[in-house]
Design an enzyme around this catalytic site. Structure first.
Site, PDB file in Angstrom:
ATOM      1  N   TYR A 118       0.821  -1.213   0.000  1.00  0.00           N
ATOM      2  CA  TYR A 118       0.000   0.000   0.000  1.00  0.00           C
ATOM      3  C   TYR A 118       0.859   1.269   0.000  1.00  0.00           C
ATOM      4  CZ  TYR A 118      -4.270  -2.742   0.780  1.00  0.00           C
ATOM      5  OH  TYR A 118      -5.333  -3.596   0.638  1.00  0.00           O
ATOM      6  N   ASN A 176     -13.437  -4.270   3.237  1.00  0.00           N
ATOM      7  CA  ASN A 176     -14.132  -4.503   1.963  1.00  0.00           C
ATOM      8  C   ASN A 176     -13.782  -5.864   1.359  1.00  0.00           C
ATOM      9  OD1 ASN A 176     -11.552  -3.935   1.178  1.00  0.00           O
ATOM     10  ND2 ASN A 176     -12.061  -2.218  -0.160  1.00  0.00           N
TER      11      ASN A 176
HETATM   12  P1  CMP Z   1      -8.041  -1.816  -1.426  1.00  0.00           P
HETATM   13  O1  CMP Z   1      -8.736  -1.989  -2.730  1.00  0.00           O
HETATM   14  O2  CMP Z   1      -7.259  -2.963  -0.884  1.00  0.00           O
HETATM   15  O3  CMP Z   1      -7.078  -0.524  -1.513  1.00  0.00           O
HETATM   16  C1  CMP Z   1      -6.773   0.294  -0.413  1.00  0.00           C
HETATM   17  C2  CMP Z   1      -7.555  -0.082   0.811  1.00  0.00           C
HETATM   18  O4  CMP Z   1      -7.621   0.926   1.802  1.00  0.00           O
HETATM   19  C3  CMP Z   1      -9.017  -0.288   0.415  1.00  0.00           C
HETATM   20  O5  CMP Z   1      -9.158  -1.443  -0.338  1.00  0.00           O
HETATM   21  C4  CMP Z   1      -9.692  -0.276   1.776  1.00  0.00           C
HETATM   22  O6  CMP Z   1      -9.500  -1.489   2.497  1.00  0.00           O
HETATM   23  C5  CMP Z   1      -8.878   0.825   2.463  1.00  0.00           C
HETATM   24  N1  CMP Z   1      -9.514   2.147   2.346  1.00  0.00           N
HETATM   25  C6  CMP Z   1      -9.707   2.879   1.254  1.00  0.00           C
HETATM   26  N2  CMP Z   1     -10.277   4.062   1.566  1.00  0.00           N
HETATM   27  C7  CMP Z   1     -10.438   4.067   2.908  1.00  0.00           C
HETATM   28  C8  CMP Z   1     -10.951   4.999   3.830  1.00  0.00           C
HETATM   29  N3  CMP Z   1     -11.413   6.186   3.444  1.00  0.00           N
HETATM   30  N4  CMP Z   1     -10.956   4.652   5.130  1.00  0.00           N
HETATM   31  C9  CMP Z   1     -10.471   3.460   5.533  1.00  0.00           C
HETATM   32  N5  CMP Z   1      -9.949   2.538   4.702  1.00  0.00           N
HETATM   33  C10 CMP Z   1      -9.947   2.825   3.393  1.00  0.00           C
END
Ligand code: CMP
Length: 152
Positions: A49, A112
């Protein structure tokens, strides 16, 4: 053919949704060519990330993604990067359409359930983060002839 990196996140593992989630990819006709369960370390989380490390939600994201095992997969298919993202739905489970994995099973921005690469460069980078070349099993599914036309 295209390949993408998919992670079943800790909430997917803990909620016993691995089988149903993998089933969605199989039902679509996609081909899983690598798969393993692992514990993401803080270092791996920061590499994966990297684009989010400075964001306010990153500390919570790192705690979440390192909090239980994940299942990493490489999924192959025509336009696999976009097709997999369509199956997942919008990033937030609160906004994802019904019928998508997140739309059906998640009500959270952070939890998610599944991560998938968002483009060809991230797909390559993320595959290399989680898998060595020797861990990828290329094979021709016997069902291929019934999943798409020969010239597709
Ligand atoms: P992912 O597709 O794995 O990419 C980045 C991850 O950060 C995303 O899924 C979520 O799990 C997390 N994420 C993205 N936006 C937010 C947010 N506003 N608050 C908390 N977690 C987030």
């Amino acid at each position: 053919m295209e390949r993408t990196l998919v992670l079943l996140k800790p909430d997917c593992v803990q909620r016993r949704l691995m089988g149903r989630t993998i089933g969605r990819f199989e039902d679509k006709g996609l081909n899983i060519v690598a798969m393993k369960m692992l514990q993401v370390t803080p270092e791996l989380a920061r590499q994966h990330y990297a684009e989010h490390v400075e964001k306010p939600f990153y500390p919570g994201l790192e705690e979440f993604i390192t909090g239980a095992p994940v299942v990493a997969m490489i999924i192959e298919g025509l336009d696999a990067i976009q097709v997999v993202r369509n199956l997942l739905g919008a990033t937030s489970g609160l906004k994802a359409e019904p019928g998508t994995i997140r739309g059906d099973f998640s009500g959270s921005q952070q939890m998610n359930l599944v991560h998938a690469s968002d483009g060809p460069e991230s797909a390559q980078r993320e595959q290399e983060l989680y898998f060595s070349a020797g861990e990828i099993c290329s094979y021709e599914p016997t069902l291929s002839a019934w999943l798409k036309a020969a010239d597709e």
